[in-house]
Motif scaffolding. Structure first.
Motif, PDB file in Angstrom:
ATOM      1  N   LEU A 283       0.965  -0.855  -0.061  1.00  8.50           N
ATOM      2  CA  LEU A 283      -0.282   0.378  -0.389  1.00  8.50           C
ATOM      3  C   LEU A 283       0.841   1.436   0.112  1.00  8.50           C
ATOM      4  CD1 LEU A 283      -2.857  -0.747   2.201  1.00  8.50           C
ATOM      5  CD2 LEU A 283      -2.890  -0.585   0.216  1.00  8.50           C
TER       6      LEU A 283
ATOM      7  N   LEU B 255       2.185   2.025  -3.493  1.00  3.10           N
ATOM      8  CA  LEU B 255       1.103   2.449  -4.272  1.00  3.10           C
ATOM      9  C   LEU B 255       1.226   3.589  -4.483  1.00  3.10           C
ATOM     10  CD1 LEU B 255      -2.643   0.758  -3.300  1.00  3.10           C
ATOM     11  CD2 LEU B 255      -0.359   0.296  -5.296  1.00  3.10           C
TER      12      LEU B 255
ATOM     13  N   GLY C 217       4.206  -1.585  -5.697  1.00  4.59           N
ATOM     14  CA  GLY C 217       3.053  -1.679  -4.416  1.00  4.59           C
ATOM     15  C   GLY C 217       1.933  -2.993  -4.972  1.00  4.59           C
ATOM     16  N   MET C 218       1.027  -2.909  -6.239  1.00  6.67           N
ATOM     17  CA  MET C 218       0.332  -3.882  -6.843  1.00  6.67           C
ATOM     18  C   MET C 218       0.677  -5.059  -6.197  1.00  6.67           C
ATOM     19  SD  MET C 218      -2.800  -3.568  -6.995  1.00  6.67           S
ATOM     20  CE  MET C 218      -3.672  -1.661  -7.542  1.00  6.67           C
TER      21      MET C 218
END
Length: 159
Positions: free
Chosen positions: A50, A53, A59-60
């Motif tokens: 998170l 991101l 991030g994902m």
């Protein structure tokens, strides 16, 4: 134990089920310490993902990894997995969509590794936080970046 039982087939019918153990039952079979470890590791990966991101980083993919681990410990989390998986794979495809993106990412990974060597070996005396603790983390970041780039390329350009 019968062969049907060992393979997860057969057994008493469950309401609304096919007799094959579901995610909740698999979760209950985990040792409590293993469930706790999966939950903690999944939560940490989710939080780091998170943060990444909005910061530079994968991030994902880390959010997806965190959800996968968390869903093993807490089956109710599994419903969030597929939408995040779709979004993460779209990001993977976009990251290797053009030769310029691939080249830029590879150069960034090599730059991280080079910066790690410079920081670790203290080649520039006035750099803050000089030493191998900083240098090794930069080198590791560069290697992770290059590894993810290779994985992304292989995943999207299979023939």
């Amino acid at each position: 134990m019968s062969a049907a039982r060992r393979t997860g087939q057969g057994g008493p019918e469950r309401p609304g089920g096919s007799g094959v153990p579901g995610a909740v039952e698999r979760s209950r079979r985990l040792h409590p310490a293993k469930r706790l470890a999966l939950g903690v590791l999944g939560g940490v990966l989710l939080l780091v993902g998170l943060a990444l991101l909005v910061l530079p980083g994968p991030g994902m993919l880390l959010v997806l990894a965190g959800l996968v681990l968390l869903s093993r410990a807490v089956p109710a989390v599994a419903r969030f997995e597929e939408p995040v998986r779709v979004r993460a794979m779209q990001g993977v495809a976009a990251s290797v969509a053009s030769p310029w993106r691939i080249a830029g990412t590879a150069l960034a990974g090599l730059a991280l590794i080079g910066a790690g060597v410079v920081w670790g070996a203290r080649l520039v005396p006035r750099l803050p936080f000089g030493g191998w603790s900083t240098g090794s983390s930069l080198i590791l970041s560069g290697l992770v970046l290059l590894g993810l780039l290779g994985w992304s390329y292989r995943r999207t350009h299979r023939s």
